[in-house]
Design an enzyme around this catalytic site. Structure first.
Site, PDB file in Angstrom:
ATOM      1  CD1 TRP A 156      -5.938  -1.324   3.921  1.00 39.48           C
ATOM      2  CD2 TRP A 156      -7.147  -0.511   5.615  1.00 39.48           C
ATOM      3  NE1 TRP A 156      -5.061  -0.785   4.835  1.00 39.48           N
ATOM      4  CE2 TRP A 156      -5.782  -0.273   5.897  1.00 39.48           C
ATOM      5  CE3 TRP A 156      -8.102  -0.081   6.549  1.00 39.48           C
ATOM      6  CZ2 TRP A 156      -5.343   0.364   7.042  1.00 39.48           C
ATOM      7  CZ3 TRP A 156      -7.674   0.560   7.696  1.00 39.48           C
ATOM      8  CH2 TRP A 156      -6.306   0.776   7.936  1.00 39.48           C
ATOM      9  CE  LYS A 180      -5.240  -4.226  -6.112  1.00 38.90           C
ATOM     10  NZ  LYS A 180      -5.823  -4.605  -4.803  1.00 38.90           N
ATOM     11  N   PRO A 181      -9.926  -3.216  -5.750  1.00 41.43           N
ATOM     12  CG  PRO A 181     -11.652  -4.442  -4.731  1.00 41.43           C
ATOM     13  CD  PRO A 181     -10.925  -4.257  -6.053  1.00 41.43           C
ATOM     14  CD  GLU A 255      -5.012  12.044  -3.798  1.00 43.12           C
ATOM     15  OE1 GLU A 255      -4.669  12.362  -2.644  1.00 43.12           O
ATOM     16  OE2 GLU A 255      -5.463  12.842  -4.628  1.00 43.12           O
ATOM     17  CB  CYS A 289      -4.338   9.527   4.118  1.00 40.52           C
ATOM     18  SG  CYS A 289      -5.816  10.251   3.425  1.00 40.52           S
ATOM     19  CD  GLU A 390       0.335   7.609   6.570  1.00 34.90           C
ATOM     20  OE1 GLU A 390       0.856   6.711   5.882  1.00 34.90           O
ATOM     21  OE2 GLU A 390      -0.779   8.072   6.334  1.00 34.90           O
TER      22      GLU A 390
HETATM   23  P1  NAD Z   1      -1.017  -0.118   0.444  1.00 35.11           P
HETATM   24  O1  NAD Z   1      -0.189   0.766  -0.404  1.00 35.11           O
HETATM   25  O2  NAD Z   1      -0.407  -1.290   1.085  1.00 35.11           O
HETATM   26  O3  NAD Z   1      -2.295  -0.655  -0.366  1.00 35.11           O
HETATM   27  C1  NAD Z   1      -3.067   0.189  -1.176  1.00 35.11           C
HETATM   28  C2  NAD Z   1      -3.530  -0.571  -2.418  1.00 35.11           C
HETATM   29  O4  NAD Z   1      -2.389  -1.001  -3.151  1.00 35.11           O
HETATM   30  C3  NAD Z   1      -4.335  -1.826  -2.120  1.00 35.11           C
HETATM   31  O5  NAD Z   1      -5.324  -1.996  -3.104  1.00 35.11           O
HETATM   32  C4  NAD Z   1      -3.308  -2.928  -2.237  1.00 35.11           C
HETATM   33  O6  NAD Z   1      -3.890  -4.175  -2.547  1.00 35.11           O
HETATM   34  C5  NAD Z   1      -2.456  -2.410  -3.371  1.00 35.11           C
HETATM   35  N1  NAD Z   1      -1.085  -2.936  -3.402  1.00 35.11           N
HETATM   36  C6  NAD Z   1      -0.357  -3.436  -2.378  1.00 35.11           C
HETATM   37  N2  NAD Z   1       0.853  -3.841  -2.824  1.00 35.11           N
HETATM   38  C7  NAD Z   1       0.896  -3.574  -4.153  1.00 35.11           C
HETATM   39  C8  NAD Z   1       1.879  -3.752  -5.168  1.00 35.11           C
HETATM   40  N3  NAD Z   1       3.080  -4.272  -4.905  1.00 35.11           N
HETATM   41  N4  NAD Z   1       1.579  -3.354  -6.422  1.00 35.11           N
HETATM   42  C9  NAD Z   1       0.373  -2.809  -6.696  1.00 35.11           C
HETATM   43  N5  NAD Z   1      -0.603  -2.633  -5.786  1.00 35.11           N
HETATM   44  C10 NAD Z   1      -0.346  -2.990  -4.520  1.00 35.11           C
HETATM   45  O7  NAD Z   1      -1.655   0.887   1.498  1.00 35.11           O
HETATM   46  P2  NAD Z   1      -2.297   0.546   2.883  1.00 35.11           P
HETATM   47  O8  NAD Z   1      -1.224   0.577   3.888  1.00 35.11           O
HETATM   48  O9  NAD Z   1      -3.177  -0.611   2.827  1.00 35.11           O
HETATM   49  O10 NAD Z   1      -3.242   1.853   3.010  1.00 35.11           O
HETATM   50  C11 NAD Z   1      -2.960   2.884   3.826  1.00 35.11           C
HETATM   51  C12 NAD Z   1      -2.107   3.926   3.118  1.00 35.11           C
HETATM   52  O11 NAD Z   1      -2.902   4.638   2.183  1.00 35.11           O
HETATM   53  C13 NAD Z   1      -1.590   4.938   4.093  1.00 35.11           C
HETATM   54  O12 NAD Z   1      -0.274   5.286   3.798  1.00 35.11           O
HETATM   55  C14 NAD Z   1      -2.519   6.119   3.854  1.00 35.11           C
HETATM   56  O13 NAD Z   1      -2.008   7.351   4.252  1.00 35.11           O
HETATM   57  C15 NAD Z   1      -2.758   6.022   2.403  1.00 35.11           C
HETATM   58  N6  NAD Z   1      -3.974   6.760   2.043  1.00 35.11           N
HETATM   59  C16 NAD Z   1      -3.863   7.903   1.296  1.00 35.11           C
HETATM   60  C17 NAD Z   1      -4.990   8.642   0.989  1.00 35.11           C
HETATM   61  C18 NAD Z   1      -4.907   9.905   0.171  1.00 35.11           C
HETATM   62  O14 NAD Z   1      -5.917  10.313  -0.385  1.00 35.11           O
HETATM   63  N7  NAD Z   1      -3.762  10.548   0.065  1.00 35.11           N
HETATM   64  C19 NAD Z   1      -6.232   8.197   1.422  1.00 35.11           C
HETATM   65  C20 NAD Z   1      -6.303   7.035   2.187  1.00 35.11           C
HETATM   66  C21 NAD Z   1      -5.156   6.312   2.468  1.00 35.11           C
END
Ligand code: NAD
Length: 488
Positions: A156, A180-181, A255, A289, A390
């Site tokens: 998000w 899938k967003p 990522e 991130c 983080e």
């Molecule tokens: P998250 O892992 O909870 O969610 C990310 C995505 O995964 C969402 O679309 C979510 O719906 C999906 N998701 C959640 N649970 C899932 C499951 N069990 N199976 C499959 N998909 C699932 O991440 P978040 O906490 O919402 O986002 C922040 C994280 O993303 C931080 O750790 C940040 O550092 C990382 N991030 C990394 C980068 C990069 O380029 N390296 C960029 C931005 C954010």
């Protein structure tokens, strides 16, 4: 605009060229984190919708992959133009669902357009190789072809950019996609896919589905026609996906999170260094991130730097992202806020000192929403949560260091390796330190190293794979060696 009064026609899934509620039986409210109001409702997709999207992407792959890169580029550039034309509309949606300041949302939307334009061009340079033969009657060609149907899962915090970094190179390479967003921020993704749709991409080439994340991801992993999954998100989910990928040896890019160190050397203009560090830390309210998480300051400039950091942090305007003069918005949700509070409380309990912020703001404007004051901490120790996890929020921990060796050692003392930053004007220091930092990216006075033409990605537990640059296109290509015997 507190909410979107009428249902917008594209606040739906896009499957096989049609905007649809699919098999969804319920609507999911999208919450504005600044006000906790419902901005809009979108259908909550079901696994069957993901199946239908994969069917469509699989059918569309045959023709899309056979277009020349020049033909595909025409569609992608049209989409880039539409994204740019709609910057204001998309940025507004982003601010409503993420909370980030509108000026940051506009920058992000423009960069999403840049990814589509840049990859439209770069795919034209997907050259192969002719490799000199060892056996005289043989010839060897190496070509790179689209991997097939690609599924993307994005978070998000940058709902336009992180999507564009995957979808643009995948489509340019000749792949078809099912995206899938994040369930909290689907509106930006829907607006970007509306641009792809209006650019008249053939039906099924770009599909967007919503739904319960684990269920939808399970469909992606189980279907053999999905040849690659590209994920951006947390380490926790990244690990789950890696386990699932093993079943079918599914190609995966991850990522994941980071814990970026900043090293500030004594030759800098202290005022400028403090101003830049504050601006970088509080971008997207620290929910980035590559956000600076451990700021190591050379002891020679410690006192002056700390004073300037507090000065600039206190000047930040906290408020609704839709106000043009807001510098820092709310956190994404109650969980995000609780995590920041937990990290600050843990730091205080272990001896940290709060120089400003450290709590939720007071006043009517902040009664609703997920607010936390921009915070500066000193007396920070390695065992505190802020030093090793983080925080994903507006917390700036300052730590002194003695010399270059100690700085490098402490910067590398993390299981993560996404970005690191250096503030110095000394070329020898830049070369020596940048080469020894264990991260995928090093920014020298540059806290925003992401750009379409260069690779972005992590090492260690920050994941694997690159986005941006030629490297980002290769993520969606497979290599084929064609070996020819001339006179059998
Ligand atoms: P998250 O892992 O909870 O969610 C990310 C995505 O995964 C969402 O679309 C979510 O719906 C999906 N998701 C959640 N649970 C899932 C499951 N069990 N199976 C499959 N998909 C699932 O991440 P978040 O906490 O919402 O986002 C922040 C994280 O993303 C931080 O750790 C940040 O550092 C990382 N991030 C990394 C980068 C990069 O380029 N390296 C960029 C931005 C954010």
């Amino acid at each position: 605009m507190a909410a979107i009064a009428e249902r917008v026609d594209y606040f739906r899934m896009l499957i096989d060229g049609e905007w649809t509620d699919g098999a969804s039986t319920k609507m999911r409210p999208i919450i504005n984190p600044a006000t906790e109001e419902v901005v809009a409702e979108v259908p909550d997709g079901m696994p069957d919708d993901a199946h239908r999207a994969i069917d469509a992407a699989s059918r569309a792959f045959r023709d899309w992959s056979r277009l020349t890169p020049y033909e595909r580029a025409r569609y992608l550039k049209r989409a880039a133009d539409l994204i740019r034309e709609r910057t204001e509309e998309i940025a507004r949606l982003m601010t409503l669902e993420v909370g980030k300041p509108i000026k940051e949302s506009r920058v992000e939307v423009r960069m999403a357009a840049d990814y589509f334009e840049w990859y439209a061009e770069e795919a034209k340079r997907n050259y192969g190789d002719i490799v000199p033969q060892f056996v005289p009657q043989k010839r060897h060609w190496v070509i790179r072809q689209p991997v097939g149907v690609v599924a993307t899962i994005t978070p998000w915090n940058f709902p336009a950019n992180l999507l564009a970094r995957k979808v643009a190179p995948a489509l340019a390479a000749g792949c078809t996609v099912v995206s899938k967003p994040d369930h909290r921020t689907p509106l930006t993704a829907m607006a970007i896919f509306k641009c792809l749709h209006d650019a008249e991409l053939p039906a099924g080439v770009a599909n967007l589905v919503t739904g319960e994340p684990a269920e939808i991801a399970a469909v992606f992993f189980a279907d053999q026609r999905v040849r690659k999954i590209s994920f951006t998100g947390s380490k926790r989910v990244g690990r789950l996906l890696m386990q699932q990928a093993a079943d079918q040896i599914k190609r995966l890019s991850l990522e994941l999170g980071g814990h970026a160190p900043v090293l500030i050397f004594p030759d800098v203009d202290v005022d400028k260094a403090a101003q830049w560090t504050v601006r970088a830390k509080f971008r997207n309210n620290g929910q980035t991130c590559i956000s600076p998480n451990r700021i190591y300051v050379h002891e020679q400039i410690w006192d002056a730097f700390v004073e300037r950091v507090v000065h600039y942090t206190k000047q930040l305007r906290l408020g609704n992202g839709l106000d043009e003069d807001t510098d820092v918005g709310p956190l994404i949700d109650a969980n995000g806020l609780a995590k920041v509070e937990r990290h600050v409380q843990d730091a205080i309990a272990k001896g940290a000192k709060v120089l400003c912020g450290g709590k939720r703001p007071e006043g009517d404007a902040f009664r609703k929403g997920f607010w936390f004051e921009p915070t500066v901490l000193v007396n920070v120790a390695p065992e505190m949560l802020v030093s090793c996890e983080e925080t994903f929020g507006p917390v700036l921990p300052l730590i002194p260091f003695r010399d270059r060796e100690e700085g490098i050692e402490r910067a590398n003392d993390s299981p993560f390796g996404l970005a690191a930053y250096l503030l110095t004007n000394d070329l020898r220091t830049v070369i020596e330190v940048a080469e020894r930092l264990e991260t995928g990216m090093v920014g020298v006075w540059d806290f925003a190293p992401a750009t379409p033409q260069c690779p972005f990605g992590g090492v260690k537990q920050s994941g694997f794979g690159s986005e941006g640059g030629w490297e980002g296109l290769k993520e969606y290509l497979v290599t084929k060696h064609i070996s020819i015997v001339l006179e059998p």
